[in-house]
Design a protein around this motif. Structure first.
Motif, PDB file in Angstrom:
ATOM      1  N   ALA A 106       0.836  -1.202   0.000  1.00  0.00           N
ATOM      2  CA  ALA A 106       0.000   0.000   0.000  1.00  0.00           C
ATOM      3  C   ALA A 106       0.869   1.249   0.000  1.00  0.00           C
ATOM      4  CB  ALA A 106      -0.931  -0.003   1.218  1.00  0.00           C
ATOM      5  N   ALA A 161       2.336   1.783  -3.376  1.00  0.00           N
ATOM      6  CA  ALA A 161       1.281   2.261  -4.272  1.00  0.00           C
ATOM      7  C   ALA A 161       1.020   3.746  -4.040  1.00  0.00           C
ATOM      8  CB  ALA A 161       0.005   1.459  -4.048  1.00  0.00           C
ATOM      9  N   LEU A 202       1.304   6.660  -6.708  1.00  0.00           N
ATOM     10  CA  LEU A 202       0.115   7.424  -7.107  1.00  0.00           C
ATOM     11  C   LEU A 202       0.326   8.917  -6.887  1.00  0.00           C
ATOM     12  CD1 LEU A 202      -2.797   5.227  -5.731  1.00  0.00           C
ATOM     13  CD2 LEU A 202      -1.919   5.387  -8.047  1.00  0.00           C
ATOM     14  N   MET A 234      -7.221   4.049   1.060  1.00  0.00           N
ATOM     15  CA  MET A 234      -6.772   3.279  -0.097  1.00  0.00           C
ATOM     16  C   MET A 234      -7.900   3.137  -1.122  1.00  0.00           C
ATOM     17  SD  MET A 234      -3.684   2.994   0.565  1.00  0.00           S
ATOM     18  CE  MET A 234      -3.137   2.111  -0.878  1.00  0.00           C
ATOM     19  N   ILE A 235      -9.119   2.916  -0.639  1.00  0.00           N
ATOM     20  CA  ILE A 235     -10.249   2.817  -1.575  1.00  0.00           C
ATOM     21  C   ILE A 235     -10.432   4.139  -2.309  1.00  0.00           C
ATOM     22  CG2 ILE A 235     -12.774   2.610  -1.692  1.00  0.00           C
ATOM     23  CD1 ILE A 235     -12.526   0.564   0.612  1.00  0.00           C
ATOM     24  N   LEU A 251      -7.730   4.452  -4.912  1.00  0.00           N
ATOM     25  CA  LEU A 251      -7.976   3.562  -6.054  1.00  0.00           C
ATOM     26  C   LEU A 251      -9.080   4.138  -6.934  1.00  0.00           C
ATOM     27  CD1 LEU A 251      -7.670  -0.067  -4.701  1.00  0.00           C
ATOM     28  CD2 LEU A 251      -6.167   1.176  -6.262  1.00  0.00           C
ATOM     29  N   ALA A 252     -10.137   4.650  -6.297  1.00  0.00           N
ATOM     30  CA  ALA A 252     -11.261   5.168  -7.075  1.00  0.00           C
ATOM     31  C   ALA A 252     -10.862   6.418  -7.852  1.00  0.00           C
ATOM     32  CB  ALA A 252     -12.443   5.478  -6.145  1.00  0.00           C
ATOM     33  N   GLY A 272      -6.472   5.244  -9.317  1.00  0.00           N
ATOM     34  CA  GLY A 272      -6.311   3.938  -9.948  1.00  0.00           C
ATOM     35  C   GLY A 272      -7.271   3.748 -11.109  1.00  0.00           C
ATOM     36  N   VAL A 273      -8.556   4.033 -10.876  1.00  0.00           N
ATOM     37  CA  VAL A 273      -9.557   3.865 -11.934  1.00  0.00           C
ATOM     38  C   VAL A 273      -9.252   4.763 -13.138  1.00  0.00           C
ATOM     39  CG1 VAL A 273     -12.001   4.178 -12.515  1.00  0.00           C
ATOM     40  CG2 VAL A 273     -11.354   3.013 -10.394  1.00  0.00           C
TER      41      VAL A 273
END
Lengths: 273, 293
Positions: A104, A107, A111, B16-17, B20-21, B24-25
């Motif tokens: 995580a 990542a 990101l 993290m969600i 990702l949303a 990441g998406v």
């Protein structure tokens, strides 16, 4: 001997700092000039007849107030989302150890680096499909994402510094996990959280790509887009453009002066440790 | 460390969600779009014509894309050298501990906190051919005879952009290098002084080796920041004249939002994603090697 060398060093360094900060000075004094003086050759390095006309013009005729209001209306929710989510995540990351957490973290680091200008294309289409274009919500959601990632990177080493014994003592005293987090750990993190709030506010206030692509209604646009459209239309009126830019940057500069020391230490801890 | 509780898992899961949303998406969606033909007409549809790698091969064959790719690389290299170089010199000077050093160092950071759009706008005014203060100072010093068309001449526009962007980034490098400098034990310098080493030799043989790992990490961060550059360029030159200051993120934006060829914009974006990820992976590795815990 040593004293005089120190004084000489101070003078040289002061001169370098003054040269470096010249663009900020130039922005400010250009705003105080009249149109005639802006186009004077040679240029004046101190306004001969300082006037507030350009500032008055941008406030009264260019909707300066509305632009700043929109910037703040975007920056405050971004700040709240970023501080809340990254405080939770950074605490969890500092207290758990597993491959999942390592993954995580990597990542998050990856990101965090992505250019908004590249994400703008997919984000625009996703929000268009969802019918969220021309809402501050869309800009807030998109801008918060990187702010959360940045916050996790900055805050995690800070949370690691909180001694675990403190938390154990709190459990012995019968506190729940939530109480320990909210009453023991968070108060200790007051300064780092404040620094993160200030930095994310400043970054969201200066955010340009997302409002440019997601908002085309002028009454919703923040100051960054405002300056940009102002250069487009009034290219010759540099005293007004500079007055706009200086007024817009002022809140950020004030915020920075208040928190300068804390911001410096917060940045170095997150980026290199 | 205790066993992860549900609360901790929730604390880790929510951000993290969200990431990702919101990141990441879009990345995955961007990849999907880069093999489709996406226009204003089919923008909201899910089924769009599949064009394979056409967007990529078209871009690679386009001389403008190649020019912009070249610009991006040059821009990153010049900015890393300029920002880290000047930032290191500034940090070393301020480490001297003369009166007012920390106050002055703090003042420099004021530039870093500014919105990029403001920075680009101010430099646009300073670089103006007529009435611009840069041309005035240079001619007053006798360095130029006729006014330089900084922003409208493709031969000088990249230099102007580099100056503005290096100016913007110096404080960030300086602060990070300054932090690394404080970790060097003072006894090393005292011993070297006793052995007769002057300030330049001390910098070369003590300071530089000691901060080399930190310098590398800072160089990675500056490279990442330069690959992200958009606001300053947009305000200063919009990538022009003749794409002389255009870089990949800006070209991707132009393809999507000015030419409305979203598929091509996504493909250009994917190229740039790979570059940024490459540098970011190097940066993450330096962090791991520096921190055994």
């Amino acid at each position: 001997m040593i004293r005089s060398r120190h004084v000489a060093q101070s003078v040289v360094a002061g001169a370098c700092v003054a040269i470096y900060l010249f663009p900020l000075y130039w922005m400010a004094i250009s705003g105080f000039k009249t149109q005639a003086e802006i186009f004077a050759d040679p240029p004046s390095f101190f306004p001969r007849a300082p006037t507030l006309d350009a500032f008055r013009y941008v406030v009264e005729r260019e909707n300066m107030g509305r632009y700043v209001w929109n910037s703040v209306a975007i920056a405050i929710p971004v700040m709240l989302v970023a501080v809340t989510l990254s405080a939770m995540g950074a605490y969890a990351m500092s207290r758990m150890r597993s491959r999942l957490v390592d993954a995580a973290l990597i990542a998050v680091l990856l990101l965090q680096v992505l250019p908004e200008a590249l994400l703008a294309t997919p984000v625009f289409i996703i929000f268009k499909t969802m019918g969220l274009l021309n809402t501050h919500l869309a800009v807030v959601l998109a801008t918060s994402a990187r702010a959360v990632a940045f916050g996790l990177v900055i805050l995690r080493p800070m949370f690691r510094q909180v001694p675990y014994e403190l938390e154990e003592a709190s459990y012995v005293d019968g506190c729940s996990e939530w109480q320990t987090f909210s009453r023991i750990v968070l108060p200790l993190m007051r300064v780092p959280l404040m620094v993160l709030a200030a930095i994310t506010f400043a970054q969201a206030y200066g955010q340009f790509v997302y409002p440019l692509t997601l908002l085309n209604r002028q009454d919703l646009q923040p100051g960054t887009v405002g300056i940009y459209s102002f250069i487009g239309t009034e290219i010759a009126d540099w005293h007004r453009v500079m007055a706009f830019a200086a007024l817009f940057a002022l809140p950020i500069l004030l915020l920075f002066m208040l928190l300068q020391r804390q911001i410096v230490s917060g940045l170095t801890a997150g980026a290199l440790k | 460390m205790r066993r992860p509780s549900w609360l901790l898992r929730l604390f880790l899961g929510l951000p993290m969600i969200y990431l990702l949303a919101m990141i990441g998406v879009p990345i995955v969606y961007n990849l999907a779009m880069s093999v489709q033909e996406v226009t204003l007409g089919n923008i909201a549809a899910f089924a769009r014509p599949f064009v394979g790698l056409d967007n990529f091969t078209d871009s690679l064959a386009d001389p403008i894309f190649r020019r912009v790719l070249h610009n991006s690389v040059v821009f990153v290299l010049v900015n890393v050298a300029g920002q880290v170089g000047i930032g290191t010199i500034a940090a070393a000077c301020f480490a001297g501990g003369f009166p007012g050093a920390s106050t002055m160092r703090g003042l420099l950071l004021a530039a870093w906190i500014l919105p990029g759009l403001v920075v680009g706008t101010v430099w646009k005014w300073m670089f103006a051919t007529q009435f611009g203060v840069v041309n005035f100072v240079l001619s007053a010093l006798g360095l130029i005879g006729t006014p330089v068309h900084w922003l409208s001449d493709p031969a000088t526009s990249m230099t102007a952009l580099n100056i503005a962007h290096i100016w913007f980034g110096i404080p960030f490098s300086m602060i990070l290098v300054a932090a690394a400098l404080t970790n060097i034990p003072g006894e090393l310098y005292e011993a070297a002084s006793l052995d007769g080493a002057g300030p330049l030799r001390r910098f070369r043989y003590i300071t530089l080796p000691a901060i080399a790992p930190a310098l590398f990490a800072v160089a990675c961060l500056v490279a990442i920041a330069s690959l992200r550059a958009f606001d300053v360029i947009f305000a200063l030159t919009q990538g022009g004249p003749l794409n002389s200051t255009n870089v990949l993120p800006l070209l991707s934006y132009q393809a999507s939002f000015q030419d409305f060829e979203f598929g091509r914009g996504a493909a250009i974006g994917s190229f740039a994603f790979v570059m940024v990820f490459g540098v970011a992976l190097v940066y993450v590795r330096t962090l791991k090697s520096e921190q055994p815990a």
